[in-house]
Design a protein around this motif. Structure first.
Motif, PDB file in Angstrom:
ATOM      1  N   VAL A  33       0.856  -1.171   0.000  1.00 54.50           N
ATOM      2  CA  VAL A  33       0.000   0.000   0.000  1.00 54.50           C
ATOM      3  C   VAL A  33       0.898   1.230   0.000  1.00 54.50           C
ATOM      4  N   GLU A  81      11.698   2.414   3.459  1.00 50.90           N
ATOM      5  CA  GLU A  81      10.331   2.753   3.892  1.00 50.90           C
ATOM      6  C   GLU A  81       9.937   1.719   4.936  1.00 50.90           C
ATOM      7  N   GLU A  83       7.497  -0.229   7.378  1.00 46.50           N
ATOM      8  CA  GLU A  83       6.048  -0.463   7.303  1.00 46.50           C
ATOM      9  C   GLU A  83       5.635  -1.637   8.201  1.00 46.50           C
ATOM     10  N   ASP A 101       9.959  -1.656   2.800  1.00 46.45           N
ATOM     11  CA  ASP A 101       9.652  -1.608   1.372  1.00 46.45           C
ATOM     12  C   ASP A 101      10.792  -0.850   0.707  1.00 46.45           C
ATOM     13  N   LYS A 122      10.219  -1.091  -7.546  1.00 46.97           N
ATOM     14  CA  LYS A 122       9.688  -1.676  -6.313  1.00 46.97           C
ATOM     15  C   LYS A 122       9.843  -3.191  -6.186  1.00 46.97           C
TER      16      LYS A 122
HETATM   17 MN    MN Z   1       5.939   1.725   0.764  1.00 45.38          MN
END
Ligand code: MN
Length: 220
Positions: A33, A81, A83, A101, A122
């Motif tokens: 997300v 990132e 999460e 991430d 990603k």
């Molecule tokens: Mn992320």
């Protein structure tokens, strides 16, 4: 699908991540997300801080757990990132953990510019780093934090999520059927920034096992 008796070559082994005090969690898919914390939307240049979150995926083969994580190829701007990750079992969410991430921000920016998919930014190998899962319901609030070489870079609270975990599951469920083995990365608070080879990353979420790893050299 038809069940076959034999294969042209040996199938890939099941990818599993450790669960505290128990058997491994066999991973099916990784849903991610994006844009779920207002302060992170702002730091990325967004103005609508309650926009519907972006959904994307990483393959299970992108998982890494350290203690060493290879610095990925092609990028010169790898970002962290932190999460909260929810783990989906046969009867809904059964465990949670701390995830990173990893994002090739330069490649993601290129993909955004041409309006194309984000995979090269990603979904690369070792781009989904995850610590051990803790069985039980995921925390709905509490500190989420990431440090690089002992310096705090990201600090927020799970309560700052624009969409709560049940709301995120409902959103994903509109488009996909969640299945046992699926992981859901729930978005990152502000403070994302670059990682370099040799950096030591420590990520914590109140109530979950911590995650520590070291970025190793770039793959040749
Ligand atoms: Mn992320």
């Amino acid at each position: 699908m038809r069940k076959l008796m034999s294969y042209l070559f040996d199938p890939a082994p099941v990818i599993a991540i450790p669960v505290e005090g128990g058997a491994g969690f066999p991973v099916n898919r990784i849903f991610c997300v994006g844009q779920n914390y207002a302060d992170h939307i702002r730091e990325m240049g967004g103005t609508d801080t309650s926009v519907e979150p972006v959904l994307f995926m990483k393959p299970a083969s992108a998982l890494a757990s350290g203690p060493d994580v290879p610095y990925p190829p092609v990028t010169t701007d790898l970002h962290h990132e932190v999460e909260m990750v929810a783990a989906f079992g046969p009867d809904g969410v059964i465990a949670a953990g701390v995830g990173i991430d990893l994002t090739r921000r330069d490649l993601q920016a290129m993909a955004k510019k041409r309006g194309g998919p984000w995979e090269i930014g990603k979904a690369f190998d070792n781009g989904a780093v995850i610590g051990p899962l803790r069985p039980g319901p995921p925390p709905a609030g509490g500190a989420i934090k990431l440090s690089v070489n002992g310096t705090v870079r990201q600090e927020g609270d799970l309560g700052q999520m624009n969409r709560s975990l049940p709301e995120l599951l409902a959103l994903i469920g509109k488009y996909f059927t969640l299945l046992p083995g699926d992981l859901v990365f729930t978005g990152t608070p502000s403070g994302v920034g670059p990682l370099l080879p040799g950096d030591t990353v420590e990520a914590t979420i109140e109530g979950l096992p911590p995650l520590t790893f070291r970025m190793t050299d770039r793959k040749a």
